[in-house]
Each structure stands twice: as structure tokens, then as C-alpha cells.
Scaffold this active site. Structure first.
Site, mmCIF file in Angstrom:
data_model
loop_
_atom_site.group_PDB
_atom_site.id
_atom_site.type_symbol
_atom_site.label_atom_id
_atom_site.label_comp_id
_atom_site.label_asym_id
_atom_site.label_seq_id
_atom_site.Cartn_x
_atom_site.Cartn_y
_atom_site.Cartn_z
ATOM 1 N N SER A 69 0.802 -1.219 0.000
ATOM 2 C CA SER A 69 0.000 0.000 0.000
ATOM 3 C C SER A 69 0.836 1.271 0.000
ATOM 4 O O SER A 69 1.573 1.538 -0.935
ATOM 5 C CB SER A 69 -0.959 -0.051 1.193
ATOM 6 O OG SER A 69 -1.890 0.985 1.170
ATOM 7 N N ASP A 289 -5.892 2.449 -2.895
ATOM 8 C CA ASP A 289 -7.090 2.305 -2.056
ATOM 9 C C ASP A 289 -7.309 3.513 -1.138
ATOM 10 O O ASP A 289 -8.284 3.548 -0.390
ATOM 11 C CB ASP A 289 -7.092 0.989 -1.265
ATOM 12 C CG ASP A 289 -5.981 0.888 -0.235
ATOM 13 O OD1 ASP A 289 -5.153 1.814 -0.135
ATOM 14 O OD2 ASP A 289 -5.944 -0.137 0.488
ATOM 15 N N ALA A 380 -9.616 9.414 8.203
ATOM 16 C CA ALA A 380 -9.031 10.707 7.832
ATOM 17 C C ALA A 380 -7.949 10.528 6.774
ATOM 18 O O ALA A 380 -7.717 11.411 5.944
ATOM 19 C CB ALA A 380 -8.473 11.396 9.076
ATOM 20 N N ASN A 381 -7.284 9.346 6.751
ATOM 21 C CA ASN A 381 -6.203 9.100 5.784
ATOM 22 C C ASN A 381 -6.696 8.898 4.355
ATOM 23 O O ASN A 381 -5.905 8.694 3.440
ATOM 24 C CB ASN A 381 -5.353 7.896 6.219
ATOM 25 C CG ASN A 381 -6.130 6.587 6.235
ATOM 26 O OD1 ASN A 381 -7.130 6.421 5.541
ATOM 27 N ND2 ASN A 381 -5.663 5.635 7.033
ATOM 28 N N ARG A 504 -3.066 6.404 21.684
ATOM 29 C CA ARG A 504 -3.340 4.991 21.380
ATOM 30 C C ARG A 504 -2.067 4.301 20.893
ATOM 31 O O ARG A 504 -1.247 4.912 20.188
ATOM 32 C CB ARG A 504 -4.459 4.838 20.346
ATOM 33 C CG ARG A 504 -4.156 5.415 18.995
ATOM 34 C CD ARG A 504 -5.271 5.130 17.987
ATOM 35 N NE ARG A 504 -5.271 3.750 17.538
ATOM 36 C CZ ARG A 504 -4.539 3.308 16.506
ATOM 37 N NH1 ARG A 504 -3.751 4.127 15.830
ATOM 38 N NH2 ARG A 504 -4.601 2.045 16.143
ATOM 39 N N PRO A 505 -1.891 3.040 21.265
ATOM 40 C CA PRO A 505 -0.716 2.311 20.790
ATOM 41 C C PRO A 505 -0.863 1.961 19.316
ATOM 42 O O PRO A 505 -1.976 1.709 18.844
ATOM 43 C CB PRO A 505 -0.723 1.038 21.654
ATOM 44 C CG PRO A 505 -2.157 0.842 22.041
ATOM 45 C CD PRO A 505 -2.760 2.218 22.130
ATOM 46 N N SER A 506 0.244 1.948 18.600
ATOM 47 C CA SER A 506 0.229 1.512 17.204
ATOM 48 C C SER A 506 -0.125 0.031 17.147
ATOM 49 O O SER A 506 0.184 -0.729 18.069
ATOM 50 C CB SER A 506 1.618 1.734 16.593
ATOM 51 O OG SER A 506 1.767 0.975 15.425
ATOM 52 N N GLY A 507 -0.751 -0.380 16.041
ATOM 53 C CA GLY A 507 -1.064 -1.799 15.870
ATOM 54 C C GLY A 507 0.101 -2.589 15.305
ATOM 55 O O GLY A 507 0.073 -3.812 15.288
ATOM 56 N N THR A 508 1.157 -1.899 14.847
ATOM 57 C CA THR A 508 2.214 -2.609 14.118
ATOM 58 C C THR A 508 3.629 -2.412 14.652
ATOM 59 O O THR A 508 4.512 -3.173 14.329
ATOM 60 C CB THR A 508 2.217 -2.163 12.638
ATOM 61 O OG1 THR A 508 2.250 -0.720 12.599
ATOM 62 C CG2 THR A 508 0.978 -2.643 11.916
#
EC number: 5.4.2.3
Length: 551
Positions: A69, A289, A380-381, A504-508
Site C-alpha cells: 500500500s 485504495d 481521515a487518511n 493509542r498504541p500503534s497496531g504494528t
């Protein structure tokens, strides 16, 4: 069809794709994603997993997309697509993670046998997959590994070549609905482009011609698709393509594309001598996308129109069409956002229709949007779409309008169901949706932008030793852990007019993201860095990552 795993064939093939001993893989919201050179074993195993998923679903076609992506070019990734074109069912994400981390071929075979038993997979069922990749240099060798997985388990596999992620999602639904009352379209690229092109032409028929739209293709696969789309649209929507260097090493997503525009909030340098004041422009990301619009005003100042602005424009238009058609009692429209949505956009939307906030990640937005008759969601992205429920589509088919105005609005709604790629966020489909609304409202970028004024905001990230010590609730808007940190954040927020902040913590990766808003730009920046300071002090962050603004 055999009713047992072809263990010998899998063993021989698996030994050619050994797992690196020092890497742990995780199937997240975007599938697997890391450096392309580390993914060979993962792609082989995903090939087998996709086949098993298909068998579990009675031979329905499963999609596999090789892409990273908006990530830089050395990265790559892979994700699976379920039969309706939606993301892989959440419970199977864990199976993907387990299989990818099996340390040896024997451990992998054992994990496969466990999966077959626990998921009650009938191995005598057929396995069908369709797969594609974006333009990354690591793509061809990763596809070879994927194909080895298909061959080892005996899957019937269709290569869709180099294409966008949303087109692959479209293929999956089109293949699985062929010949049913829910047929989604012809399962070919020609079918996809024809469907979108015809819908746009119906929607803007009789409206004044528009000036050319400039598209920043991020030097990715969107450049190929946008060129084909432009040929289908002709004079209906003139298109100028920029950043189309898909074979230039290192160009993909580099200082261009939707992620660059959103995070840096400025024009890609490559467009500085190209874009004229007042001209409409948009950026795709590397797999097309995501979509971000922007324009320069008459003074040459840059203005960004992100996913929130798209949601506001589109949702208000759909509500208006539903009302004109006389369907507001039967068709309820709702919007889904995340905590990252600008507070001004939430206020604008709440005055017009129901708005729900959910945790970050497309799968959360998509599921929440499915609960409305028409669900609009955009991060928002710039990643998002509009979902029309099956019942709503039936309502639109059967409804008898009683005036010419109702009839026109009904035709518009039906055409929107054709124009919008409802399987997943699709930058090209979303772009045509935006162009439709701008045409109907006779808006320029300036008028669209002035629907509401964004609150100044700032996003800061803090590198921490363990992101898992940060736990959230209320759709990630409040911290429950570490204890006491949320009340300190509340104390800071209360000092600023229009203040809002969440952590918030990053998911990655091991970072914590801090978002802040306030009525004045300098205060939004100050609030973000002060909250980041609290996070840093609480988590014993990496000294090198301590933002200089709060030293």
C-alpha cells in the site's frame, strides 16, 4: 478430490521456502507487512492458507493481494480477501499468524493438520483463489512463492496480474456472485472500468463540462489503472496523470501519494510547477485504495481535503438525494468515523445524520457501516467507501417515484450503487464519487473546503519499550492503562480552548500515537507535545525519540 492433506508435496515445496529463524510475523489489519526480502516463507504458507479458506467455504473463491500500500518501496505484504470482497474473517487472522510462525516444515505441517481439525475443513472440497500484486520490485518473486503454495495443495488459481487492491477485491465479489441475483459485475478489468464509467456518465449527464482533474498516482499501480479509466471516461472527466514512474527504482510513494500529502500536509514537490491555483487535484497511494484531494488558492496556499472532508461531502449529498426521492423513512443513512476524525467534521456531520465512532482500522469501520441502510465510512487518511445494504438496494429497485424530481433522485441513488466499489475503499471509485457530487453542487475546491473549517491538529509519535502496556476504551478515545495517565491528560486538555487529545498504541510497531486538537494552531501543537511528554515520562520512552519540542 483427496480428503487428506498432500503432506509430501507440501513438505518438498516448504523446504524451498524456509522461515527465517529470527523473525516473528503478525497478521494485522493490513495483513502481513514487512520488508519484502523477509516474506518468502509467508507467501508460500499464505498460498496454502487461502486454499484451505476456500475449502472451508465450499470452494468459494478467495482473493490474495501482494502489496504494501502506502509503505516505502522495500516493504511488501500480503492479505487475504473473503468471498464478498471483504477482509479476511477476524478469527482466521490468528490462523495466519500461527502458520507463518511455524519454525520448521514439520511444525508447519502439524499446524496445518491442527487447523484442518479445529476449523472442520472438508479437504475433499475444491480450492479456488484469484491473486494479484502491485508494482513493487519484490512482487514477482513473492508471487512465485505464493504459486508454489497453490501448487502444493492443488488449488485452482487465477492470476489477475498487476492491478490495484480494490480491483482484486472487486474480482473476488464478481466471481462469487456471477449468475446470482446479487451479481456484482463482469469479473474482468474491462468489466470494472465499464461499470464505473457508465455509472459516472449517467450521474453527470446534462451537467456542464468540468475542467481537468490532476491525479498524483504515487508512482504506483494506480498509474496503470487511472490511464485505463481515463480512456473509458473520455471528455466526461478529463484527467491529467502525474507521478506515473512505475519502473523507476525508489520512486513508489516517495515524496508523493496520499500518505505523503496527509502526513506532511503539503503539495508533493513534483507538482509544485504543475498544479495551477484553483485546479482540482488528488493523490492515490501505492495500491490505489486511499484518496486525498487538495488545491492551491489564488495566493498559492495549499489546502488539503482529506477523508473527513470526503465523508462530509458525500454523506450530505446522499442524505439529500434520499430526501428528494421521498425515501427518508425507509432508508437511514449513517456515518462511521474513528477518533482521528477532525472534531469540526464530526460536528458538521452530527447536525445532518447519525455518527458513530469506532476503533481505528478499516475492518471496524466496515462492520459498523454495515449496520446502516446506507453506511458511509472514511478514515481521515482517505481510505473509505459507502455501503448500501441488500435490503436498501431492493428498496431502490422496487420504489415507484411519484414526481420527476423523485425519479431523478432515485436514478442517482441507483447509479451511486454502481459507481461505488462497496467491497473496500477504492481511490478511483471514490474519486468519481467526489467528482459526481462536485458536479451536482457546482462546487470548486474552495466551496467544498468551506463546508466546515478543520480544527488545527497535530499527530506526534513516541517510541516506547512496550506498546502493549497502553490499553484503551471508548473507541480508543480514553486510556485505561497505564493507570492515572488519562486523568493527567484530561487536566492538560482542559487548559486549551477546543482542546481534545487521545493516546493509542500503534497496531504494528512499538510506538504510541498522540493526537491533539485545539482552536488555535500553536495550542494544538503545544497540547500534542505536552501529552507526548506525559506518555514519554510514563513509559520510559527511548531518549532518542523524545521530541525536541518538549525537552
Amino acid at each position: 478430490m483427496s480428503s487428506s492433506l498432500p503432506v509430501d508435496a507440501i513438505k518438498v515445496a516448504s523446504d524451498k521456502h524456509p522461515k527465517p529463524s529470527d523473525v516473528r510475523y503478525q497478521y494485522g489489519t493490513a495483513g502481513f507487512r514487512t520488508l519484502g526480502k523477509l516474506l518468502d516463507s509467508v507467501l508460500f504458507r499464505v498460498g496454502i492458507l487461502a486454499a484451505l479458506r476456500s475449502k472451508r467455504l465450499d470452494g468459494k473463491t478467495i482473493g490474495v493481494m501482494v502489496t504494501a500500500s502506502h509503505n516505502p518501496e522495500p516493504d511488501n505484504g500480503v492479505k487475504l480477501v473473503d468471498p464478498r470482497g471483504e477482509m479476511l474473517e477476524a478469527s482466521w487472522e490468528a490462523h495466519a499468524t500461527t502458520l507463518s510462525n511455524a519454525s520448521t516444515t514439520d511444525a508447519f505441517i502439524e499446524a496445518l493438520e491442527t487447523l484442518v481439525q479445529t476449523a472442520k475443513i472438508d479437504l475433499s472440497k475444491p480450492a479456488r483463489v484469484v491473486y494479484a500484486r502491485d508494482t513493487r520490485p519484490s512482487g514477482p518473486s513473492l508471487v512465485n512463492a505464493l504459486e508454489d503454495g497453490f501448487k502444493a495443495i492443488g488449488a485452482e488459481a487465477r492470476d489477475a496480474g498487476v492491478t490495484t487492491t480494490p480491483i482484486l477485491h472487486y474480482f473476488v465479489r464478481a466471481i462469487n456472485t456471477k449468475g446470482t441475483p446479487y451479481s456484482y459485475g463482469e469479473d474482468s478489468e474491462e468489466g470494472y472500468f465499464t461499470k464505473l464509467g457508465q455509472a459516472l456518465k449517467k450521474l453527470v449527464a446534462g451537467r456542464p463540462p468540468v475542467s481537468p482533474l490532476l491525479i498524483d498516482c504515487a508512482n504506483g499501480v494506480g498509474a496503470i489503472a487511472a490511464k485505463t479509466l481515463a480512456a473509458h471516461l473520455g471528455d466526461t472527466l478529463p484527467i491529467v496523470l502525474e507521478n506515473t514512474a512505475i519502473t523507476t527504482e525508489g520512486a513508489l510513494n516517495n515524496a508523493c501519494g496520499a500518505d505523503f500529502v496527509k502526513t506532511s500536509q503539503k503539495l508533493p514537490p513534483s507538482l509544485s510547477n504543475v498544479l495551477k491555483p484553483g485546479q482540482r487535484a488528488c493523490s492515490l497511494d501505492g495500491d490505489a485504495d486511499r484518496l486525498i484531494y487538495f488545491y492551491l488558492d489564488e495566493r498559492g496556499s495549499f489546502h488539503m481535503l482529506d477523508g473527513d472532508k470526503i465523508a462530509g461531502l458525500v454523506a450530505a449529498f446522499i442524505v439529500e438525494q434520499v430526501k428528494i426521492a421521498g425515501l427518508e423513512e425507509q432508508v437511514k443513512v449513517g456515518v462511521v468515523q474513528t477518533a482521528y476524525a477532525n472534531g469540526a467534521s464530526t460536528k458538521y456531520l452530527q447536525e445532518r445524520l447519525p455518527v458513530k465512532c469506532v476503533p481505528t482500522g478499516v475492518k471496524h469501520l466496515h462492520h459498523a457501516a454495515e449496520r446502516y441502510d446506507v453506511g458511509v465510512y472514511f478514515e481521515a487518511n482517505g481510505h473509505g467507501t459507502v455501503l448500501f445494504s441488500d435490503d436498501t438496494q431492493a428498496t431502490l429497485r422496487d420504489y415507484q417515484p411519484s414526481t420527476p424530481a423523485q425519479s431523478r433522485a432515485l436514478e442517482n441513488l441507483v447509479s451511486l450503487t454502481e459507481l461505488i466499489n462497496q467491497t473496500v475503499g477504492d481511490a478511483l471509485s471514490d474519486m468519481l464519487l467526489v467528482e459526481t457530487v462536485l458536479s451536482h453542487k457546482s462546487y470548486t475546491g474552495v466551496e467544498w473546503d468551506s463546508l466546515y473549517v478543520d480544527l488545527p491538529n497535530r499527530l506526534v509519535k513516541v517510541v516506547v519499550s512496550d506498546r502493549n502496556s497502553f490499553k484503551t476504551e471508548d473507541a480508543e478515545r480514553r486510556l485505561v492503562s497505564p493507570p492515572g495517565l488519562q486523568s493527567k491528560i484530561d487536566g492538560l486538555v482542559n487548559r486549551y480552548q477546543g482542546g481534545r487529545s487521545f493516546v493509542r498504541p500503534s497496531g504494528t510497531e512499538d510506538v504510541v500515537r498522540v493526537y491533539a486538537e485545539a482552536n488555535i494552531r500553536t495550542q494544538a501543537d503545544e497540547l500534542a507535545f505536552r501529552v507526548a511528554g506525559l506518555v514519554y515520562d510514563e513509559a520510559g520512552g527511548d531518549p532518542a525519540s523524545r521530541p525536541k519540542e518538549f525537552l
